[in-house]
Design a protein around this motif. Structure first.
Motif, PDB file in Angstrom:
ATOM      1  N   PHE A 172      33.562  51.395  40.250  1.00 21.33           N
ATOM      2  CA  PHE A 172      33.740  50.909  38.880  1.00 21.33           C
ATOM      3  C   PHE A 172      33.119  49.532  38.719  1.00 21.33           C
ATOM      4  N   ASP A 173      33.419  48.624  39.639  1.00 19.54           N
ATOM      5  CA  ASP A 173      32.952  47.246  39.506  1.00 19.54           C
ATOM      6  C   ASP A 173      31.418  47.168  39.491  1.00 19.54           C
TER       7      ASP A 173
ATOM      8  N   HIS B 202      39.280  50.499  31.835  1.00 20.26           N
ATOM      9  CA  HIS B 202      37.896  50.157  31.510  1.00 20.26           C
ATOM     10  C   HIS B 202      37.479  50.645  30.123  1.00 20.26           C
TER      11      HIS B 202
ATOM     12  N   TRP C  65      29.987  48.839  36.214  1.00 14.91           N
ATOM     13  CA  TRP C  65      30.147  48.070  34.979  1.00 14.91           C
ATOM     14  C   TRP C  65      29.241  46.845  34.971  1.00 14.91           C
TER      15      TRP C  65
END
Length: 276
Positions: A112-113, A147, A116
């Protein structure tokens, strides 16, 4: 007298909904697996097949959803620009096409990090996610909500999932790779199809067009999935064009990108409790 037709749950005047989708942008997965022997940014699917697919979509006035790996956003900015300028949705397909259900908690958060960060740099705001492999983990629901994700496209049923995230399902038979790729032999067998197919193009077309007729009767939803890297022959492109043309000509079919369908389902949750 026959009973009156049941009211549609889709926007008037439509009786069913279809999203045309694409997966895999370039060589992200091959680079991850150490199987890309060419210069980065030279995948023929992006330079050759994708422009031809976009031309067909434009011909039939269809707006699609492309689930692209975040790693590829900076590698193929021209392709992303072409998609956006044509009105197509760019959605999320993991960072480098990692099989999602196999990720640890730490690896999932890292994915995810990184994704994004790449999306912000590319000026993209994700609204939907299709997990490579088709399944997510229990902890994924919370991360999707955190998110700001509005929908997830997984194997399963249509409706509202956990944390209020809309589920827009796909099924294996609606995926070109199911019919075209040898590595899907086992999945084909589990779904009652032959492991080795005499005419995969004809089988894919038969199933998709039959499914369209079915959802018109049931008020269902269909996610059609074609991979640019698999459109490697005139026969395959002929199947793609016929499918696009036949669906686009259906006045009773709402053909919309995933984010628009997700908006509708999210606004009318009571209409989608049967999972179809």
């Amino acid at each position: 007298m026959p009973p009156p037709p049941s009211p549609s749950r889709w926007p008037p005047p439509y009786k069913a909904a279809v999203s045309f989708t694409m997966d895999n942008l370039g060589e992200a997965q091959d680079v991850l697996n150490g199987k890309w022997p060419h210069p980065i940014g030279t995948h023929p699917a992006v330079s050759n097949q994708l422009p031809r697919m976009l031309s067909l979509l434009d011909k039939h006035n269809i707006k699609a959803t492309y689930f692209a790996e975040s790693w590829s956003l900076s590698i193929y900015p021209g392709a992303i620009k072409s998609l956006q300028e044509s009105g197509h949705e760019v959605a999320w397909h993991g960072y480098q096409h990692e099989v999602w259900k196999n990720l640890s908690s730490e690896a999932e958060q890292e994915n995810f990090d990184k994704s994004w960060k790449a999306a912000r740099k590319a000026g993209i705001t994700y609204e939907g996610f299709r997990p490579p492999g088709g399944s997510i983990n229990e902890r994924t629901w919370g991360l999707l909500k955190e998110h700001g994700m509005r929908y997830v496209s997984t194997l399963g049923g249509l409706g509202i999932g956990k944390e209020g995230v809309v589920v827009l399902p796909f099924e294996w038979r609606g995926v070109d790779a199911f019919w075209y790729m040898d590595k899907f032999k086992g999945i084909r067998k589990r779904h009652g199809e032959g492991e080795d197919l005499d005419s995969p193009e004809a089988d894919l077309k038969r199933w998709l067009l039959g499914k369209v007729e079915e959802i018109k009767e049931t008020g269902g939803y269909l996610s059609v999935l074609f991979h640019p890297f698999l459109q490697t022959s005139e026969e395959k492109f002929a199947v793609l064009e016929e499918v696009l043309g036949r669906i686009a000509a259906e006045e009773e079919i709402w053909m919309a990108p995933c984010k628009e369908v997700a908006d509708w389902v999210g606004e009318h949750p009571d209409l989608f409790q049967d999972g179809r």
